[in-house]
Design an enzyme around this catalytic site. Structure first.
Site, PDB file in Angstrom:
ATOM      1  N   ASN A   1     -14.638 -23.297  41.147  1.00  0.00           N
ATOM      2  CA  ASN A   1     -13.739 -22.917  40.043  1.00  0.00           C
ATOM      3  C   ASN A   1     -12.864 -21.739  40.453  1.00  0.00           C
ATOM      4  O   ASN A   1     -13.304 -20.819  41.151  1.00  0.00           O
ATOM      5  CB  ASN A   1     -14.503 -22.656  38.746  1.00  0.00           C
ATOM      6  CG  ASN A   1     -15.599 -21.633  38.832  1.00  0.00           C
ATOM      7  OD1 ASN A   1     -16.241 -21.487  39.862  1.00  0.00           O
ATOM      8  ND2 ASN A   1     -15.827 -20.900  37.764  1.00  0.00           N
TER       9      ASN A   1
ATOM     10  N   GLU B   1     -10.349 -19.110  38.680  1.00  0.00           N
ATOM     11  CA  GLU B   1      -9.903 -18.579  37.385  1.00  0.00           C
ATOM     12  C   GLU B   1      -8.582 -17.817  37.514  1.00  0.00           C
ATOM     13  O   GLU B   1      -8.056 -17.627  38.615  1.00  0.00           O
ATOM     14  CB  GLU B   1     -11.017 -17.705  36.798  1.00  0.00           C
ATOM     15  CG  GLU B   1     -12.277 -18.534  36.540  1.00  0.00           C
ATOM     16  CD  GLU B   1     -13.386 -17.764  35.845  1.00  0.00           C
ATOM     17  OE1 GLU B   1     -13.307 -16.526  35.724  1.00  0.00           O
ATOM     18  OE2 GLU B   1     -14.354 -18.431  35.425  1.00  0.00           O
ATOM     19  N   ASN B   2      -8.080 -17.380  36.364  1.00  0.00           N
ATOM     20  CA  ASN B   2      -6.785 -16.706  36.330  1.00  0.00           C
ATOM     21  C   ASN B   2      -6.778 -15.711  35.178  1.00  0.00           C
ATOM     22  O   ASN B   2      -7.403 -15.964  34.139  1.00  0.00           O
ATOM     23  CB  ASN B   2      -5.677 -17.762  36.128  1.00  0.00           C
ATOM     24  CG  ASN B   2      -4.305 -17.213  36.402  1.00  0.00           C
ATOM     25  OD1 ASN B   2      -3.722 -16.515  35.571  1.00  0.00           O
ATOM     26  ND2 ASN B   2      -3.777 -17.500  37.570  1.00  0.00           N
ATOM     27  N   ALA B   3      -6.029 -14.613  35.355  1.00  0.00           N
ATOM     28  CA  ALA B   3      -5.918 -13.614  34.291  1.00  0.00           C
ATOM     29  C   ALA B   3      -5.354 -14.247  33.020  1.00  0.00           C
ATOM     30  O   ALA B   3      -5.677 -13.822  31.906  1.00  0.00           O
ATOM     31  CB  ALA B   3      -5.019 -12.467  34.743  1.00  0.00           C
TER      32      ALA B   3
ATOM     33  N   TYR C   1      -6.144 -16.965  31.121  1.00  0.00           N
ATOM     34  CA  TYR C   1      -7.376 -17.775  31.162  1.00  0.00           C
ATOM     35  C   TYR C   1      -7.198 -19.294  31.245  1.00  0.00           C
ATOM     36  O   TYR C   1      -7.867 -19.940  32.049  1.00  0.00           O
ATOM     37  CB  TYR C   1      -8.282 -17.420  29.974  1.00  0.00           C
ATOM     38  CG  TYR C   1      -8.850 -16.015  29.991  1.00  0.00           C
ATOM     39  CD1 TYR C   1      -8.598 -15.127  31.037  1.00  0.00           C
ATOM     40  CD2 TYR C   1      -9.644 -15.568  28.940  1.00  0.00           C
ATOM     41  CE1 TYR C   1      -9.118 -13.833  31.039  1.00  0.00           C
ATOM     42  CE2 TYR C   1     -10.173 -14.277  28.938  1.00  0.00           C
ATOM     43  CZ  TYR C   1      -9.905 -13.410  29.987  1.00  0.00           C
ATOM     44  OH  TYR C   1     -10.421 -12.153  29.983  1.00  0.00           O
TER      45      TYR C   1
ATOM     46  N   CYS D   1     -11.472 -25.809  36.810  1.00  0.00           N
ATOM     47  CA  CYS D   1     -12.888 -26.060  37.098  1.00  0.00           C
ATOM     48  C   CYS D   1     -13.071 -26.564  38.533  1.00  0.00           C
ATOM     49  O   CYS D   1     -12.165 -27.177  39.116  1.00  0.00           O
ATOM     50  CB  CYS D   1     -13.447 -27.116  36.156  1.00  0.00           C
ATOM     51  SG  CYS D   1     -13.538 -26.616  34.438  1.00  0.00           S
TER      52      CYS D   1
ATOM     53  N   GLU E   1     -14.719 -29.074  39.622  1.00  0.00           N
ATOM     54  CA  GLU E   1     -14.618 -30.529  39.779  1.00  0.00           C
ATOM     55  C   GLU E   1     -13.168 -30.959  39.989  1.00  0.00           C
ATOM     56  O   GLU E   1     -12.874 -31.848  40.793  1.00  0.00           O
ATOM     57  CB  GLU E   1     -15.171 -31.243  38.535  1.00  0.00           C
ATOM     58  CG  GLU E   1     -16.649 -31.020  38.289  1.00  0.00           C
ATOM     59  CD  GLU E   1     -16.966 -29.801  37.436  1.00  0.00           C
ATOM     60  OE1 GLU E   1     -16.199 -28.809  37.488  1.00  0.00           O
ATOM     61  OE2 GLU E   1     -17.983 -29.830  36.726  1.00  0.00           O
TER      62      GLU E   1
ATOM     63  N   CYS F   1     -17.398 -30.363  32.090  1.00  0.00           N
ATOM     64  CA  CYS F   1     -16.773 -30.155  30.777  1.00  0.00           C
ATOM     65  C   CYS F   1     -15.970 -31.399  30.392  1.00  0.00           C
ATOM     66  O   CYS F   1     -15.731 -32.288  31.219  1.00  0.00           O
ATOM     67  CB  CYS F   1     -15.873 -28.918  30.812  1.00  0.00           C
ATOM     68  SG  CYS F   1     -14.281 -29.182  31.622  1.00  0.00           S
TER      69      CYS F   1
ATOM     70  N   CYS G   1     -12.942 -32.230  32.573  1.00  0.00           N
ATOM     71  CA  CYS G   1     -13.330 -32.756  33.895  1.00  0.00           C
ATOM     72  C   CYS G   1     -13.861 -34.181  33.789  1.00  0.00           C
ATOM     73  O   CYS G   1     -13.625 -35.004  34.676  1.00  0.00           O
ATOM     74  CB  CYS G   1     -14.354 -31.849  34.558  1.00  0.00           C
ATOM     75  SG  CYS G   1     -13.618 -30.305  35.126  1.00  0.00           S
TER      76      CYS G   1
END
Ligand code: THU
Length: 160
Positions: free
Chosen positions: A62, A64-66, A68, A73, A75, A112, A115
């Site tokens: 995964n 992520e990013n500031a 959000y 993910c 997958e 999730c 995904c």
């Protein structure tokens, strides 16, 4: 009024030692891939590993990013890589693992909803079910025959 029932069978193993050597190796790759997650916001590190029909294995984690929602993910990172590197080679198995901030990782996690939809599209595209191996660093492991089992009454291009 007719009532329809949906159920599916999946395998439950008590530990990685009960898996075939190929499945255990793929789960270990996913466990390792979780270490490459960029997860400074959730501190939830997810790794995914794919075994392709040609024997190649690839991994994703995964990112992520500031901002959000921009985060992706493990997958989907993995499937984007598979699709780019080996666009015509079906993927037979995907293993997914994780650990949290405290290193806790004692039960399987399941992809999730977004995904699930993404994996389903990949199955349809390559016309082959994708087996899922779900497990933490310890604890039980679930093996699911096809990602479509996790998404009943799904929406796909067949509905167009
Ligand atoms: N995450 C995944 O990478 N895969 C899953 O199956 C569940 C959630 C990520 C998204 C986010 O970066 C973090 O885990 C916490 O939700």
């Amino acid at each position: 009024m007719p009532i329809e029932k949906y159920s599916f069978d999946f395998e439950i193993y008590n530990s990685i030692d009960e898996l075939s050597s190929a499945d255990a190796a793929l789960l270990q790759l996913a466990q390792k891939a979780a270490e490459n997650a960029y997860a400074p916001y959730s501190n939830f590190h997810v790794g995914a590993a794919a075994l392709l029909n040609n024997g190649e294995t690839l991994t994703g984690s995964n990112q992520e990013n500031a901002s959000y929602p921009v985060g992706t993910c493990a997958e989907r990172v993995l499937l984007g890589t598979v699709s780019t590197m080996f666009p015509n080679i079906p993927l037979q198995t995907m293993a997914i693992s994780y650990y949290n901030e405290e290193g806790k990782s004692n039960h399987p996690i399941s992809p999730c909803g977004m995904c699930r939809q993404y994996i389903l599209e990949y199955e349809k595209r390559v016309k082959q079910p994708i087996r899922l191996i779900l497990g933490g660093r310890k604890g039980k492991i679930y093996v699911i025959k096809s990602a479509s089992d996790l998404l009943p009454l799904n929406f796909s291009s067949e509905d167009f």
